[in-house]
Design an enzyme around this catalytic site. Structure first.
Site, PDB file in Angstrom:
ATOM      1  N   TYR A   1      -2.331  -1.179   9.918  1.00 39.41           N
ATOM      2  CA  TYR A   1      -2.260  -1.379   8.469  1.00 39.41           C
ATOM      3  C   TYR A   1      -0.904  -0.922   7.931  1.00 39.41           C
ATOM      4  O   TYR A   1      -0.255  -1.618   7.145  1.00 39.41           O
ATOM      5  CB  TYR A   1      -3.399  -0.589   7.816  1.00 39.41           C
TER       6      TYR A   1
ATOM      7  N   SER B   1       0.859  -1.192   0.000  1.00 43.11           N
ATOM      8  CA  SER B   1       0.000   0.000   0.000  1.00 43.11           C
ATOM      9  C   SER B   1       0.886   1.229   0.000  1.00 43.11           C
ATOM     10  O   SER B   1       2.017   1.185   0.496  1.00 43.11           O
ATOM     11  CB  SER B   1      -0.885   0.025   1.247  1.00 43.11           C
TER      12      SER B   1
END
Lengths: 277, 280
Positions: free
Chosen positions: A166, A153
């Site tokens: 995350y 990401s």
């Protein structure tokens, strides 16, 4: 874009979202597909796929005229990932491309984060990716070829406020991928990370995420959050479409990308231009 | 209070050191105590590495008072939170957290046991999470705090033969930067020190010797600590093989002693010149 005639592609997290998009695109380009998905909801996570979603992805793949095997399995279970690889070899004889795509998101500040929100996200996004890739690596080394793409990401390239779980998991994925690139390079196997900004999937479009982006509104809609998302990147696009992410995965999996390994490909509307490296 | 104490940012402060039985953890605890701080020591349960917790505690006791100590499992958030409460109850304050990972056995991914992976992540990232999660509510309440996480230089690049160590180290940096952003508006700083080959017991282990030698593609007649040192020297631009634990501790104290959080979210490399190979 390169074709994948006769190749065997394994994709985790393939019941819906990016995984489904990648799977159908590979099938349309000639590949047989194995999709793995947990196909059940982890309580803290953004909405996850179901067995019905998994069956629907299989229908979409078979409609292209290519074969599809579905496996319901949890990437956190390393033995289950070894079974996934063994079943695939037994059924299809080889694995040319492995897409470690399964991932979840759950938002909250670190100082009050519930334990499951940390451990579930890190266990799926980092350990799940590592478990599945560790399972396929011996096969690709023996084969002397292979392409691996792990979904990281753009949040794996900087700190993520309200998103530490995350961010840490995706930083870990990039460190793992770069390390494996060094190990696998002599064996003709490439491994790269895809680091997209938000992609237009259920992980992006859900009430919890919308409320995080517009805490000032009681019940924010897609139109309410569009500008907030768009403000994160210089191109001012709110989110990638599935085909933007899939195009990068196809490229990193292709013959044309044979000398690209150990990279993190940022697909983020220029967000990445703010980063040192 | 003397002038020395007024000038010393560590005097009277209270610090928790996670990974206190590692060479770096011990050096950090010693330097903090020498600087006038009080320390509390945590060992990740089941990972005693070279020093016992009791031995480290004896070395840093001040005026006959031994430090608070605990062995806590790497995913035991409530155990860590309980220890933080004990520290605050006894000392009345908590100013600093330092996290140091426990050394892992290097192994290539295709030979890695599930346990190698799990302990690689748990003894770095999971333990750091539990510690951050436990101290941050206290720092938020007081409006001040300093966190420094130490990781290996595997956190700055791909590390063939150590993908579990790299993943844990990269993860800790992601955690630290996220915490730095969340806490930026208070006087709370979160920073990272990375270090290449720490000068400790690990180099007597064959897996570490192999890792050092393979990193430079070095051919050796026999694998031993000298072969490892020679390979590390070749790898490092300074030609020095090891980083002294005390050097890492000095960098940690530098971060801790900053008067405000202007310096937060940073990564400082003790790399024997390897940092000059980084993109940024």
């Amino acid at each position: 874009m390169s074709n994948f005639d006769g190749q065997v592609i394994v994709i985790t997290g393939g019941a819906k979202g990016q995984g489904r998009s990648h799977a159908v695109a590979f099938a349309e380009r000639g590949a047989d597909i194995v999709i793995c998905d947990i196909a059940e909801q982890i309580p803290c996570a953004s909405p996850m796929g179901s067995l019905e979603d998994l069956a629907h992805t299989r229908d979409l793949i078979e409609a292209t005229g290519h074969r599809c095997m579905t496996v319901q399995a949890d990437t956190r279970d390393a033995a289950a990932m070894r079974d996934l690889v063994a079943k695939t070899i037994a059924e299809f004889g080889r694995i040319d491309v492995f897409i470690a795509n399964a991932g979840i998101a759950a938002f909250g500040p670190l100082s009050s984060m519930p334990d499951d929100m940390w451990f579930d996200v890190v266990d799926v996004n980092l350990t799940g990716v590592a478990n599945s890739i560790r399972a396929v690596v011996p096969h690709m080394i023996e084969q002397g070829s292979g392409r691996i793409v792990a979904t990281a990401s753009i949040v794996g390239r900087e700190g993520g406020p309200n998103n530490a779980n995350y961010a840490a998991s995706k930083w870990g994925v990039i460190g793992f991928v770069k390390s494996l690139a060094v190990e696998l390079a002599p064996h003709g196997v490439t491994i790269n990370a895809l680091s997209p900004m938000s992609v237009s999937t259920d992980m992006c479009h859900n009430d919890k995420t919308y409320t995080l982006f517009r805490p000032d509104l009681a019940d924010p809609t897609t139109d309410d959050v569009r500008d907030t998302f768009a403000g994160l990147n210089p191109m001012k696009v709110p989110w990638l479409e599935l085909e933007d992410s899939t195009a990068s995965v196809l490229f990193l999996s292709s013959d044309e990308a044979r000398y690209i390994t150990g990279t993190s490909l940022d697909v983020a509307g220029g967000w990445n231009a703010n980063h040192c490296a | 209070m003397t002038d020395i104490e007024l000038d010393n940012p560590h005097a009277g402060s209270v610090a928790i050191v996670l990974g206190a039985t590692t060479a770096v953890g011990k050096a950090v605890a010693q330097q903090l105590v020498q600087a006038g701080a009080t320390v509390a020591l945590v060992e990740i349960a089941g990972t005693s590495t070279g020093h016992t917790l009791e031995a480290v505690a004896r070395e840093v006791e001040t005026a006959g008072h031994g430090p608070l100590t605990a062995e806590i499992a790497p995913r035991d958030t409530s155990g860590f939170a309980g220890f933080v409460r004990r520290v605050v109850e006894r000392h009345g304050r908590l100013d600093v957290l330092v996290t140091v990972p426990v050394v892992q056995r290097p192994v290539v991914a295709d030979e890695m046991a599930d346990g190698d992976w799990n302990s690689g992540i748990d003894r770095s990232l999971s333990a750091a999470y539990c510690a951050y999660r436990s101290v941050l509510p206290h720092f938020e309440a007081t409006g001040r705090g300093r966190i420094v996480s130490v990781v290996g230089d595997e956190g700055r690049r791909g590390a063939g033969g150590a993908s579990h160590i790299a993943a844990g180290a990269w993860g800790v940096i992601g955690l630290a930067k996220s915490a730095a952003l969340e806490m930026a508006e208070a006087d709370i700083a979160v920073n990272v020190v990375t270090s290449t080959a720490i000068d400790d017991d690990r180099w007597h282990d064959e897996a570490h010797q192999r890792y050092a030698v393979d990193a430079v593609g070095h051919e050796v007649d026999s694998l031993d600590v000298h072969a490892a040192a020679e390979a590390l020297g070749l790898r490092h631009p300074t030609n020095r093989p090891f980083v002294a634990p005390d050097a890492v501790a000095r960098a940690v104290l530098m971060f801790i002693s900053q008067p405000d959080n202007t310096m937060t979210g940073s990564v400082l490399d003790l790399s024997q010149g390897m940092a000059a190979l980084n993109t940024a």
